[in-house]
Design a protein around this motif. Structure first.
Motif, mmCIF file in Angstrom:
data_model
loop_
_atom_site.group_PDB
_atom_site.id
_atom_site.type_symbol
_atom_site.label_atom_id
_atom_site.label_comp_id
_atom_site.label_asym_id
_atom_site.label_seq_id
_atom_site.Cartn_x
_atom_site.Cartn_y
_atom_site.Cartn_z
ATOM 1 N N GLY A 122 -39.222 -17.323 8.669
ATOM 2 C CA GLY A 122 -39.317 -16.939 7.266
ATOM 3 C C GLY A 122 -39.164 -15.452 7.005
ATOM 4 N N GLN A 123 -39.176 -14.638 8.067
ATOM 5 C CA GLN A 123 -39.042 -13.189 7.936
ATOM 6 C C GLN A 123 -37.630 -12.759 8.346
ATOM 7 O OE1 GLN A 123 -41.580 -11.130 6.803
ATOM 8 N NE2 GLN A 123 -42.630 -13.066 6.401
ATOM 9 N N PRO A 124 -37.187 -11.573 7.917
ATOM 10 C CA PRO A 124 -35.902 -11.073 8.422
ATOM 11 C C PRO A 124 -36.047 -10.598 9.869
ATOM 12 C CG PRO A 124 -36.849 -9.527 6.834
ATOM 13 C CD PRO A 124 -37.768 -10.708 6.893
ATOM 14 N N LEU A 125 -34.947 -10.660 10.610
ATOM 15 C CA LEU A 125 -34.918 -10.151 11.981
ATOM 16 C C LEU A 125 -33.668 -9.302 12.144
ATOM 17 C CD1 LEU A 125 -36.196 -10.118 14.825
ATOM 18 C CD2 LEU A 125 -34.729 -12.055 15.381
ATOM 19 N N HIS A 126 -33.848 -8.090 12.670
ATOM 20 C CA HIS A 126 -32.752 -7.142 12.851
ATOM 21 C C HIS A 126 -32.440 -7.038 14.339
ATOM 22 C CE1 HIS A 126 -30.873 -3.004 12.420
ATOM 23 N NE2 HIS A 126 -30.228 -3.734 11.551
ATOM 24 N N LEU A 127 -31.225 -7.396 14.718
ATOM 25 C CA LEU A 127 -30.777 -7.257 16.106
ATOM 26 C C LEU A 127 -30.011 -5.942 16.197
ATOM 27 C CD1 LEU A 127 -29.600 -10.896 16.886
ATOM 28 C CD2 LEU A 127 -31.869 -9.883 17.143
ATOM 29 N N TYR A 163 -22.264 -19.497 6.930
ATOM 30 C CA TYR A 163 -23.417 -18.644 7.222
ATOM 31 C C TYR A 163 -23.415 -17.323 6.451
ATOM 32 C CZ TYR A 163 -23.198 -21.744 11.273
ATOM 33 O OH TYR A 163 -23.118 -22.835 12.083
ATOM 34 N N GLN A 164 -22.513 -17.156 5.475
ATOM 35 C CA GLN A 164 -22.310 -15.838 4.880
ATOM 36 C C GLN A 164 -23.538 -15.290 4.147
ATOM 37 O OE1 GLN A 164 -19.251 -15.767 1.891
ATOM 38 N NE2 GLN A 164 -19.880 -17.721 1.022
ATOM 39 N N HIS A 165 -24.452 -16.149 3.700
ATOM 40 C CA HIS A 165 -25.619 -15.655 2.964
ATOM 41 C C HIS A 165 -26.800 -15.377 3.881
ATOM 42 C CE1 HIS A 165 -23.482 -16.393 -0.703
ATOM 43 N NE2 HIS A 165 -23.292 -17.653 -0.371
ATOM 44 N N LYS A 166 -26.673 -15.696 5.163
ATOM 45 C CA LYS A 166 -27.789 -15.568 6.096
ATOM 46 C C LYS A 166 -27.646 -14.364 7.027
ATOM 47 C CE LYS A 166 -30.315 -18.373 9.379
ATOM 48 N NZ LYS A 166 -31.513 -18.642 8.600
ATOM 49 N N PHE A 167 -26.417 -14.014 7.390
ATOM 50 C CA PHE A 167 -26.165 -12.954 8.370
ATOM 51 C C PHE A 167 -25.454 -11.787 7.695
ATOM 52 C CE2 PHE A 167 -26.271 -16.976 10.691
ATOM 53 C CZ PHE A 167 -27.234 -16.693 11.646
ATOM 54 N N THR A 168 -25.889 -10.567 8.050
ATOM 55 C CA THR A 168 -25.308 -9.371 7.450
ATOM 56 C C THR A 168 -24.902 -8.388 8.534
ATOM 57 O OG1 THR A 168 -26.802 -9.649 5.568
ATOM 58 C CG2 THR A 168 -25.678 -7.535 5.760
ATOM 59 N N LEU A 169 -23.717 -7.843 8.387
ATOM 60 C CA LEU A 169 -23.190 -6.805 9.263
ATOM 61 C C LEU A 169 -22.601 -5.727 8.362
ATOM 62 C CD1 LEU A 169 -22.250 -5.986 12.229
ATOM 63 C CD2 LEU A 169 -20.094 -7.078 11.639
ATOM 64 N N LEU A 210 -26.959 -6.730 13.682
ATOM 65 C CA LEU A 210 -26.924 -7.955 12.878
ATOM 66 C C LEU A 210 -28.272 -8.158 12.207
ATOM 67 C CD1 LEU A 210 -25.193 -10.571 12.254
ATOM 68 C CD2 LEU A 210 -26.519 -11.652 14.083
ATOM 69 N N MET A 211 -28.245 -8.495 10.906
ATOM 70 C CA MET A 211 -29.463 -8.854 10.171
ATOM 71 C C MET A 211 -29.443 -10.356 9.941
ATOM 72 S SD MET A 211 -32.297 -8.077 8.645
ATOM 73 C CE MET A 211 -32.375 -6.353 8.197
ATOM 74 N N ILE A 212 -30.543 -11.021 10.330
ATOM 75 C CA ILE A 212 -30.721 -12.457 10.078
ATOM 76 C C ILE A 212 -31.817 -12.558 9.030
ATOM 77 C CG2 ILE A 212 -31.238 -14.720 11.066
ATOM 78 C CD1 ILE A 212 -30.710 -13.414 13.867
#
Length: 178
Positions: free
Chosen positions: A26-31, A74-80, A87-89
């Motif tokens: 439920g939280q964002p995760l930044h790789l 997946y375009q609304h879930k992952f950000t680059l 990568l932001m999830i």
């Protein structure tokens, strides 16, 4: 304080903070991914893939220079945000547990490439515990037994510890645990 692991292929160095990262459902995760190279680049390509055990890797998104090409699913879930390779999830789901593979290609006189794999483990917060007594009417002092049952509705890596007056209880002739 991070330990950095580097994957070096030719003149391209790709680093990640850790090869295993824990996130909370439920939280964002930044790789976080950093890369550098000692060559002249005309194109920089970043690709992110996701794989679960015994399944083929899935394309999540990629970029060439500043243009991002997401998988529409997946375009609304992952950000680059290139040229950053991180990568932001958002939000993280239990189904997002698995291996994330980042590949960076740099084209100059030739093409140099490097990749790294990050294992993501998703932790589900433990819900409030529920304690039930059997029999529910209670026990007369010095007569019979009472059973206390503790359960939680959700949560990963749950550990139970019984306490009495703030001190841990241990098995004895008076207490048994199962």
């Amino acid at each position: 304080f991070f330990h950095f692991y580097a994957g070096i292929c030719s003149a391209l160095k790709l680093t990640v903070p850790s090869h295993t990262i824990h996130g909370i459902e439920g939280q964002p995760l930044h790789l976080t991914v950093d890369y550098n190279f000692n060559a002249t680049a005309s194109e920089i390509q970043i690709i992110w893939l996701f794989e679960r055990p015994q399944s083929n890797p899935k394309y999540l998104l990629g970029s060439v220079n500043q243009t991002v090409v997401p998988d529409l699913e997946y375009q609304h879930k992952f950000t680059l945000i290139p040229p950053n390779a991180s990568l932001m999830i958002n939000p993280l789901h239990i189904n997002d547990e698995g291996n994330y593979i980042v590949k960076v290609n740099v084209r100059g006189n030739g093409t140099i490439a490097a990749s790294q794999k990050i294992q993501v483990a998703v932790d589900v917060p433990v819900t409030k515990p529920i304690v039930r007594t059997e029999p529910s009417s209670g026990v007369v002092e010095y007569v019979g037994n009472i059973t206390l049952k503790c359960t939680v509705g959700r949560g990963t890596r749950v550990v139970y510890q019984w306490m009495k007056n703030g001190k841990p209880l241990h098995a004895s002739p008076n207490y048994t645990f199962s």
